[in-house]
Design a protein around this motif. Structure first.
Motif, PDB file in Angstrom:
ATOM      1  N   THR A 115       0.772  -1.382  -0.048  1.00 21.39           N
ATOM      2  CA  THR A 115      -0.001  -0.066  -0.224  1.00 21.39           C
ATOM      3  C   THR A 115       0.819   1.206  -0.128  1.00 21.39           C
ATOM      4  OG1 THR A 115      -1.695  -1.157   1.251  1.00 21.39           O
ATOM      5  CG2 THR A 115      -1.653   1.183   1.384  1.00 21.39           C
ATOM      6  N   THR A 116       1.847   1.281   0.851  1.00 21.32           N
ATOM      7  CA  THR A 116       2.859   2.609   0.912  1.00 21.32           C
ATOM      8  C   THR A 116       3.415   2.707  -0.416  1.00 21.32           C
ATOM      9  OG1 THR A 116       3.037   1.907   3.327  1.00 21.32           O
ATOM     10  CG2 THR A 116       4.701   3.390   2.023  1.00 21.32           C
ATOM     11  N   LEU A 117       3.890   1.520  -0.835  1.00 20.51           N
ATOM     12  CA  LEU A 117       4.580   1.760  -2.133  1.00 20.51           C
ATOM     13  C   LEU A 117       3.823   1.974  -3.399  1.00 20.51           C
ATOM     14  CD1 LEU A 117       7.272  -1.210  -2.266  1.00 20.51           C
ATOM     15  CD2 LEU A 117       7.676   0.985  -1.824  1.00 20.51           C
ATOM     16  N   THR A 118       2.433   1.377  -3.476  1.00 24.81           N
ATOM     17  CA  THR A 118       1.456   1.993  -4.468  1.00 24.81           C
ATOM     18  C   THR A 118       1.164   3.272  -4.290  1.00 24.81           C
ATOM     19  OG1 THR A 118       0.493  -0.358  -4.176  1.00 24.81           O
ATOM     20  CG2 THR A 118      -0.690   1.371  -5.365  1.00 24.81           C
ATOM     21  N   LEU A 119       1.049   3.991  -3.184  1.00 22.65           N
ATOM     22  CA  LEU A 119       0.450   5.098  -3.087  1.00 22.65           C
ATOM     23  C   LEU A 119       1.512   6.191  -3.351  1.00 22.65           C
ATOM     24  CD1 LEU A 119      -1.526   5.133   0.364  1.00 22.65           C
ATOM     25  CD2 LEU A 119      -2.359   5.113  -2.147  1.00 22.65           C
ATOM     26  N   PRO A 128       0.642   3.854 -12.842  1.00 26.33           N
ATOM     27  CA  PRO A 128      -0.530   4.207 -13.420  1.00 26.33           C
ATOM     28  C   PRO A 128      -1.610   4.364 -11.960  1.00 26.33           C
ATOM     29  CG  PRO A 128       0.179   2.913 -14.934  1.00 26.33           C
ATOM     30  CD  PRO A 128       0.987   2.686 -13.556  1.00 26.33           C
ATOM     31  N   THR A 129      -2.469   5.358 -12.258  1.00 27.10           N
ATOM     32  CA  THR A 129      -3.326   5.627 -11.071  1.00 27.10           C
ATOM     33  C   THR A 129      -4.279   4.446 -11.079  1.00 27.10           C
ATOM     34  OG1 THR A 129      -3.163   7.710 -11.244  1.00 27.10           O
ATOM     35  CG2 THR A 129      -5.102   7.097 -10.120  1.00 27.10           C
ATOM     36  N   ALA A 130      -4.937   3.920 -12.137  1.00 26.57           N
ATOM     37  CA  ALA A 130      -5.973   2.943 -12.261  1.00 26.57           C
ATOM     38  C   ALA A 130      -5.246   1.599 -11.700  1.00 26.57           C
ATOM     39  CB  ALA A 130      -6.051   2.637 -13.629  1.00 26.57           C
ATOM     40  N   LEU A 131      -4.067   1.297 -11.780  1.00 20.49           N
ATOM     41  CA  LEU A 131      -3.595   0.257 -11.324  1.00 20.49           C
ATOM     42  C   LEU A 131      -3.613   0.293  -9.792  1.00 20.49           C
ATOM     43  CD1 LEU A 131      -2.169  -2.571 -11.517  1.00 20.49           C
ATOM     44  CD2 LEU A 131       0.007  -1.371 -11.872  1.00 20.49           C
ATOM     45  N   ALA A 132      -3.212   1.420  -9.237  1.00 24.18           N
ATOM     46  CA  ALA A 132      -2.979   1.826  -7.860  1.00 24.18           C
ATOM     47  C   ALA A 132      -4.348   1.592  -7.150  1.00 24.18           C
ATOM     48  CB  ALA A 132      -2.467   3.155  -7.779  1.00 24.18           C
ATOM     49  N   ALA A 133      -5.587   1.953  -7.889  1.00 22.50           N
ATOM     50  CA  ALA A 133      -6.735   1.989  -7.476  1.00 22.50           C
ATOM     51  C   ALA A 133      -7.197   0.297  -7.218  1.00 22.50           C
ATOM     52  CB  ALA A 133      -7.693   2.646  -8.263  1.00 22.50           C
ATOM     53  N   VAL A 134      -6.706  -0.277  -8.242  1.00 22.68           N
ATOM     54  CA  VAL A 134      -7.215  -1.829  -8.165  1.00 22.68           C
ATOM     55  C   VAL A 134      -6.164  -2.621  -6.940  1.00 22.68           C
ATOM     56  CG1 VAL A 134      -6.844  -4.103  -9.507  1.00 22.68           C
ATOM     57  CG2 VAL A 134      -7.666  -2.041 -10.660  1.00 22.68           C
ATOM     58  N   ILE A 135      -5.102  -2.312  -6.927  1.00 21.67           N
ATOM     59  CA  ILE A 135      -4.498  -2.931  -5.609  1.00 21.67           C
ATOM     60  C   ILE A 135      -5.056  -2.508  -4.354  1.00 21.67           C
ATOM     61  CG2 ILE A 135      -2.299  -2.959  -4.693  1.00 21.67           C
ATOM     62  CD1 ILE A 135      -0.955  -2.802  -7.500  1.00 21.67           C
ATOM     63  N   ILE A 136      -5.291  -1.117  -4.171  1.00 22.48           N
ATOM     64  CA  ILE A 136      -5.763  -0.554  -3.213  1.00 22.48           C
ATOM     65  C   ILE A 136      -6.979  -1.072  -2.661  1.00 22.48           C
ATOM     66  CG2 ILE A 136      -6.162   1.520  -1.675  1.00 22.48           C
ATOM     67  CD1 ILE A 136      -3.422   0.771  -1.994  1.00 22.48           C
ATOM     68  N   GLY A 137      -7.934  -1.115  -3.848  1.00 23.32           N
ATOM     69  CA  GLY A 137      -9.453  -1.679  -3.760  1.00 23.32           C
ATOM     70  C   GLY A 137      -9.218  -2.978  -3.196  1.00 23.32           C
ATOM     71  N   ARG A 138      -8.626  -3.821  -3.757  1.00 22.77           N
ATOM     72  CA  ARG A 138      -8.615  -5.179  -3.452  1.00 22.77           C
ATOM     73  C   ARG A 138      -8.122  -5.433  -1.642  1.00 22.77           C
ATOM     74  NH1 ARG A 138      -3.829  -8.626  -1.986  1.00 22.77           N
ATOM     75  NH2 ARG A 138      -4.329 -10.957  -2.471  1.00 22.77           N
ATOM     76  N   ASP A 139      -7.147  -4.555  -1.357  1.00 27.47           N
ATOM     77  CA  ASP A 139      -6.713  -4.792   0.039  1.00 27.47           C
ATOM     78  C   ASP A 139      -7.794  -4.292   0.943  1.00 27.47           C
ATOM     79  OD1 ASP A 139      -4.383  -5.831  -0.919  1.00 27.47           O
ATOM     80  OD2 ASP A 139      -3.171  -3.883  -0.741  1.00 27.47           O
ATOM     81  N   VAL A 140      -8.370  -3.179   0.605  1.00 28.98           N
ATOM     82  CA  VAL A 140      -9.455  -2.574   1.520  1.00 28.98           C
ATOM     83  C   VAL A 140     -10.708  -3.605   1.633  1.00 28.98           C
ATOM     84  CG1 VAL A 140     -11.299  -0.767   1.602  1.00 28.98           C
ATOM     85  CG2 VAL A 140      -9.094  -0.209   1.022  1.00 28.98           C
ATOM     86  N   ALA A 141     -10.904  -4.310   0.578  1.00 23.02           N
ATOM     87  CA  ALA A 141     -12.078  -5.198   0.512  1.00 23.02           C
ATOM     88  C   ALA A 141     -11.812  -6.399   1.469  1.00 23.02           C
ATOM     89  CB  ALA A 141     -12.594  -5.899  -0.672  1.00 23.02           C
ATOM     90  N   VAL A 220      -6.854  -8.897  -8.948  1.00 24.07           N
ATOM     91  CA  VAL A 220      -8.411  -9.222  -9.078  1.00 24.07           C
ATOM     92  C   VAL A 220      -8.782 -10.712  -8.779  1.00 24.07           C
ATOM     93  CG1 VAL A 220     -10.613  -9.058 -10.500  1.00 24.07           C
ATOM     94  CG2 VAL A 220      -8.965  -7.182 -10.709  1.00 24.07           C
ATOM     95  N   ALA A 221      -7.983 -11.579  -9.472  1.00 23.01           N
ATOM     96  CA  ALA A 221      -8.197 -13.046  -9.201  1.00 23.01           C
ATOM     97  C   ALA A 221      -7.964 -13.492  -7.894  1.00 23.01           C
ATOM     98  CB  ALA A 221      -7.457 -13.615 -10.238  1.00 23.01           C
ATOM     99  N   SER A 222      -6.937 -12.753  -7.158  1.00 26.29           N
ATOM    100  CA  SER A 222      -6.633 -13.232  -5.898  1.00 26.29           C
ATOM    101  C   SER A 222      -7.482 -12.796  -4.966  1.00 26.29           C
ATOM    102  CB  SER A 222      -4.982 -12.891  -5.672  1.00 26.29           C
ATOM    103  OG  SER A 222      -5.149 -11.355  -5.608  1.00 26.29           O
ATOM    104  N   GLY A 223      -7.826 -11.375  -4.998  1.00 30.30           N
ATOM    105  CA  GLY A 223      -9.033 -11.024  -4.445  1.00 30.30           C
ATOM    106  C   GLY A 223     -10.333 -12.033  -4.392  1.00 30.30           C
ATOM    107  N   ILE A 224     -10.712 -12.352  -5.352  1.00 35.06           N
ATOM    108  CA  ILE A 224     -11.893 -13.198  -5.630  1.00 35.06           C
ATOM    109  C   ILE A 224     -11.719 -14.548  -4.875  1.00 35.06           C
ATOM    110  CG2 ILE A 224     -13.357 -14.446  -7.363  1.00 35.06           C
ATOM    111  CD1 ILE A 224     -12.941 -11.999  -9.155  1.00 35.06           C
ATOM    112  N   GLY A 225     -10.438 -14.947  -5.182  1.00 30.94           N
ATOM    113  CA  GLY A 225     -10.035 -16.444  -4.669  1.00 30.94           C
ATOM    114  C   GLY A 225     -10.346 -16.263  -3.298  1.00 30.94           C
ATOM    115  N   TYR A 226      -9.712 -15.294  -2.626  1.00 28.06           N
ATOM    116  CA  TYR A 226      -9.892 -15.314  -1.120  1.00 28.06           C
ATOM    117  C   TYR A 226     -11.114 -15.084  -0.564  1.00 28.06           C
ATOM    118  CZ  TYR A 226      -4.993 -14.470   0.850  1.00 28.06           C
ATOM    119  OH  TYR A 226      -3.733 -14.641   1.350  1.00 28.06           O
ATOM    120  N   LEU A 227     -12.115 -14.623  -1.220  1.00 29.61           N
ATOM    121  CA  LEU A 227     -13.499 -14.359  -0.737  1.00 29.61           C
ATOM    122  C   LEU A 227     -14.313 -15.750  -1.217  1.00 29.61           C
ATOM    123  CD1 LEU A 227     -14.211 -10.803  -1.954  1.00 29.61           C
ATOM    124  CD2 LEU A 227     -13.466 -11.517   0.286  1.00 29.61           C
TER     125      LEU A 227
END
Length: 249
Positions: A115-119, A128-141, A220-227
């Protein structure tokens, strides 16, 4: 007294030994399903957990170095981070220091760094901001899911004090295979992105762009896999908890 009066019938003797044996058997069967009690605490202050906490504390400083464009020092910090990550895992396995706390804070340390590195990299225009949003969004979920799972698996009584008492084990987080690949790709991406200004590599490099797309897809795939995976979160049994609790001397 009349001779026609009914004679008292002799009651058969109870087999006391048999009753005790049955009771002991029932107790043994019931004990296997006893809930985790408030006395079940595991050792939290271990070397692996100390190394993990050191990584968590040092992560914001690495982000600060990136924002200050001290990319070389930040890259060196990431290398040290990776070495201590491998070291605490080795110590935990070698000397049987695995713990519920470790299973939670070890991936949390990785996420704090990611998260620190991404931000910081997105802020510096290196990601890219879009990639950062995907990584942060998955971690928040996943963080919200972890809070819910902890409460759902916490043995009674469910109190705020016991909820935040990490010495009371209830579940063990087991990373999925796709999650392990994603973590490796994220680390590779962060390292490559951070190294690009150090070694004069263009941010539009085809290899770096391809790595960004691959990392985004596995995130995205790993986030779905965890859930959805039944094996990602394992609820500890009474016997598994007993193995983690230090025996009194």
């Amino acid at each position: 007294m009349s001779s026609d009066s009914p004679k008292p019938t002799k009651q058969p003797c109870n087999n006391k030994a048999g009753v005790k044996s049955d009771t002991r058997d029932d107790d043994k069967e019931g004990a296997a399903h006893l809930p985790i009690t408030t006395e079940d605490h595991e050792k939290v202050l271990t070397i692996p957990n100390a190394l993990t906490m050191a990584r968590i504390i040092s992560s914001p400083y690495i982000g600060y170095l990136i924002v200050q464009q001290e990319y070389g020092l930040a890259l060196a910090g990431c290398v040290v981070f990776g070495l201590t990550d491998a070291l605490d895992g080795y110590i935990a396995r070698k000397y049987n220091m695995r713990s519920f706390v470790g299973s939670i804070i070890d991936p949390a340390a990785d996420k704090v760094l990611m998260t620190t590195l991404t931000l910081s990299l997105a802020y510096s225009g290196l990601m890219p901001t879009a990639l950062a949003a995907v990584i942060i969004g998955r971690d928040v979920a996943l963080s919200f899911a972890a809070f819910f799972i902890r409460w759902a698996t916490l043995p009674p009584p469910k109190t705020a004090t016991r909820y935040f008492d990490l010495s009371i084990p209830s579940v063990e987080v087991r990373p999925t295979r796709i999650s392990k690949w994603n973590t490796a790709l994220q680390l590779l991406l962060m390292g490559a992105t951070l190294a690009s200004p150090v070694f004069g590599i263009s941010a539009d490099c085809i290899g770096l762009v391809g790595l960004q797309w691959l990392t985004g897809a596995t995130t995205v795939a790993s986030g779905i896999g965890y859930l959805t995976s039944k094996d990602a979160v394992h609820r500890l049994t009474k016997s598994e908890v007993a193995k983690r609790i230090p025996k009194p001397h």
